[in-house]
Design an enzyme around this catalytic site. Structure first.
Site, PDB file in Angstrom:
ATOM      1  N   ASP A 106       0.109  -0.333   3.045  1.00  0.00           N
ATOM      2  CA  ASP A 106      -1.048   0.515   2.776  1.00  0.00           C
ATOM      3  C   ASP A 106      -2.162  -0.301   2.134  1.00  0.00           C
ATOM      4  O   ASP A 106      -3.328  -0.143   2.464  1.00  0.00           O
ATOM      5  CB  ASP A 106      -0.677   1.713   1.884  1.00  0.00           C
ATOM      6  CG  ASP A 106       0.023   1.284   0.600  1.00  0.00           C
ATOM      7  OD1 ASP A 106       0.645   0.199   0.573  1.00  0.00           O
ATOM      8  OD2 ASP A 106      -0.036   2.037  -0.387  1.00  0.00           O
ATOM      9  N   ASP A 109      -3.010  -6.289  -2.619  1.00  0.00           N
ATOM     10  CA  ASP A 109      -3.825  -6.532  -3.807  1.00  0.00           C
ATOM     11  C   ASP A 109      -3.658  -8.006  -4.219  1.00  0.00           C
ATOM     12  O   ASP A 109      -4.294  -8.888  -3.649  1.00  0.00           O
ATOM     13  CB  ASP A 109      -3.342  -5.562  -4.890  1.00  0.00           C
ATOM     14  CG  ASP A 109      -4.256  -5.509  -6.093  1.00  0.00           C
ATOM     15  OD1 ASP A 109      -5.135  -6.358  -6.224  1.00  0.00           O
ATOM     16  OD2 ASP A 109      -4.098  -4.616  -6.936  1.00  0.00           O
ATOM     17  N   LYS A 137      -7.570  -5.926  -0.522  1.00  0.00           N
ATOM     18  CA  LYS A 137      -8.384  -6.290  -1.684  1.00  0.00           C
ATOM     19  C   LYS A 137      -8.347  -7.804  -1.834  1.00  0.00           C
ATOM     20  O   LYS A 137      -7.740  -8.338  -2.767  1.00  0.00           O
ATOM     21  CB  LYS A 137      -7.825  -5.619  -2.934  1.00  0.00           C
ATOM     22  CG  LYS A 137      -8.152  -4.162  -3.044  1.00  0.00           C
ATOM     23  CD  LYS A 137      -7.763  -3.650  -4.408  1.00  0.00           C
ATOM     24  CE  LYS A 137      -8.525  -2.391  -4.739  1.00  0.00           C
ATOM     25  NZ  LYS A 137      -8.188  -1.881  -6.075  1.00  0.00           N
ATOM     26  N   ASP A 211      -0.736   6.118  -3.724  1.00  0.00           N
ATOM     27  CA  ASP A 211      -0.539   7.045  -4.844  1.00  0.00           C
ATOM     28  C   ASP A 211      -1.341   6.662  -6.068  1.00  0.00           C
ATOM     29  O   ASP A 211      -1.797   5.529  -6.221  1.00  0.00           O
ATOM     30  CB  ASP A 211       0.942   7.067  -5.241  1.00  0.00           C
ATOM     31  CG  ASP A 211       1.345   5.779  -5.970  1.00  0.00           C
ATOM     32  OD1 ASP A 211       1.078   4.691  -5.430  1.00  0.00           O
ATOM     33  OD2 ASP A 211       1.901   5.870  -7.077  1.00  0.00           O
ATOM     34  N   ARG A 217      -0.414  10.987  -2.430  1.00  0.00           N
ATOM     35  CA  ARG A 217      -0.087  10.315  -1.167  1.00  0.00           C
ATOM     36  C   ARG A 217      -0.339  11.238   0.016  1.00  0.00           C
ATOM     37  O   ARG A 217      -0.570  10.789   1.129  1.00  0.00           O
ATOM     38  CB  ARG A 217       1.395   9.895  -1.151  1.00  0.00           C
ATOM     39  CG  ARG A 217       1.784   8.818  -2.155  1.00  0.00           C
ATOM     40  CD  ARG A 217       3.175   8.306  -1.823  1.00  0.00           C
ATOM     41  NE  ARG A 217       3.849   7.657  -2.932  1.00  0.00           N
ATOM     42  CZ  ARG A 217       3.772   6.368  -3.223  1.00  0.00           C
ATOM     43  NH1 ARG A 217       3.023   5.581  -2.498  1.00  0.00           N
ATOM     44  NH2 ARG A 217       4.444   5.866  -4.243  1.00  0.00           N
TER      45      ARG A 217
HETATM   46  O1  LIG Z   1      -0.425  -7.166  -3.317  1.00  0.00           O
HETATM   47  P1  LIG Z   1       0.326  -6.651  -4.493  1.00  0.00           P
HETATM   48  O2  LIG Z   1      -0.396  -6.910  -5.796  1.00  0.00           O
HETATM   49  O3  LIG Z   1       1.738  -7.155  -4.535  1.00  0.00           O
HETATM   50  O4  LIG Z   1       0.346  -5.067  -4.407  1.00  0.00           O
HETATM   51  C1  LIG Z   1       0.579  -4.390  -3.205  1.00  0.00           C
HETATM   52  C2  LIG Z   1       1.776  -3.496  -3.322  1.00  0.00           C
HETATM   53  O5  LIG Z   1       1.526  -2.480  -4.300  1.00  0.00           O
HETATM   54  C3  LIG Z   1       1.720  -1.212  -3.682  1.00  0.00           C
HETATM   55  O6  LIG Z   1       3.003  -0.764  -3.834  1.00  0.00           O
HETATM   56  P2  LIG Z   1       3.545  -0.083  -5.183  1.00  0.00           P
HETATM   57  O7  LIG Z   1       4.315  -1.119  -5.954  1.00  0.00           O
HETATM   58  O8  LIG Z   1       2.444   0.579  -5.922  1.00  0.00           O
HETATM   59  O9  LIG Z   1       4.585   0.991  -4.621  1.00  0.00           O
HETATM   60  P3  LIG Z   1       4.368   2.132  -3.509  1.00  0.00           P
HETATM   61  O10 LIG Z   1       4.318   1.438  -2.151  1.00  0.00           O
HETATM   62  O11 LIG Z   1       5.590   2.994  -3.631  1.00  0.00           O
HETATM   63  O12 LIG Z   1       3.105   2.880  -3.802  1.00  0.00           O
HETATM   64  C4  LIG Z   1       1.447  -1.455  -2.202  1.00  0.00           C
HETATM   65  O13 LIG Z   1       2.066  -0.493  -1.386  1.00  0.00           O
HETATM   66  C5  LIG Z   1       1.993  -2.832  -1.984  1.00  0.00           C
HETATM   67  O14 LIG Z   1       3.358  -2.819  -1.637  1.00  0.00           O
END
Ligand SMILES: O=P(O)(O)OC[C@H]1O[C@H](OP(=O)(O)OP(=O)(O)O)[C@H](O)[C@@H]1O
Length: 231
Positions: A106, A109, A137, A211, A217
């Site tokens: 999704d 970052d 991002k 979320d 979501r």
């Molecule tokens: O590039 P990064 O800094 O590693 O961040 C990205 C991750 O963060 C979010 O997951 P999250 O841990 O929030 O869990 P979720 O998918 O259940 O929302 C997203 O879905 C990625 O998997």
């Protein structure tokens, strides 16, 4: 797009950044790109749960070549060690050796999540590995060598966060100007381990699988949340 998803959720939404039509249009384009690139490869799309769930469900229905799907889940930010180490909550249910893997996310970052997963799948012998993310991002990346082959929309740092779709025209209605989004590049570079679930900045994009504190979501669009949600 009018905010008529329901009184409870609508009351928490400050602005719709990417409406459902705009997301659907881009997802269709991504599906066509993947279909073209993998016409003779039978890709294995691996959804990174939970965030990728909604995007993945729509994306695979826009791919018209033979393909397979599976999913994995890793520990979320709030549950990781200070070093940011990942641990699997759910691994894929098949041998990926020789497979053409496309990870579906999704949002990317810092990139740490995908870097760790890509390294692992490389060791497991995947024939090729690509990444398809709805939101990127890029300015917050903290790892090297992570190539986003398919990007839905890019969030980039200027004076403040702004949003621009890759390979198509920027529409004025997708530029948020929240104070939470006004993060300087300097400060962004100092944030080593953002805790997504509780990070105010993350309220700048929720919905369509993404979320805030596990909620929102189910919004059919991507929205910025009102400060009252997280203050
Ligand atoms: O590039 P990064 O800094 O590693 O961040 C990205 C991750 O963060 C979010 O997951 P999250 O841990 O929030 O869990 P979720 O998918 O259940 O929302 C997203 O879905 C990625 O998997």
């Amino acid at each position: 797009m009018p905010l008529n998803f329901g009184p409870t959720l609508d009351g928490d939404i400050k602005a719709v950044l990417l409406d459902a039509d705009r997301v659907a249009h881009r997802v269709k384009e991504l599906g066509a790109e993947i279909s073209r690139d993998y016409v003779d490869k039978t890709p294995l799309l691996v959804g990174v749960l939970n965030g990728a769930m909604v995007f993945m469900a729509d994306l695979i229905r826009q791919i018209n070549v033979p393909m397979e799907i599976c999913s994995l889940a890793v520990s979320s930010y709030g549950k990781r060690s200070t070093s940011g180490d990942l641990s699997f909550l759910k691994d894929v249910n098949q041998d990926v050796k020789g497979k053409h893997v496309i990870f579906v996310e999704d949002i990317v970052d810092t990139g740490k999540t995908l870097k760790a997963i890509c390294d692992l799948f490389e060791k497991r012998g995947a024939a090729s590995i690509s990444i398809c993310t709805l939101l990127d991002k890029k300015a917050r990346r903290e790892v090297d060598g992570l190539e986003m082959r398919y990007i839905g929309f890019e969030c980039h740092l200027a004076a403040s966060w702004s949003w621009g779709p890759v390979r198509s025209a920027l529409s004025p209605n997708v530029i948020p100007s929240s104070s939470a989004a006004a993060l300087s590049p300097n400060l962004a570079s100092k944030i080593k381990h953002p805790r997504r679930k509780h990070d105010k900045q993350k309220c700048d994009q929720s919905g369509y699988g993404i979320d805030y504190a596990e909620r929102y979501r189910n919004l059919p669009y991507i929205a910025a949340l009102k400060p009252s949600v997280y203050e």
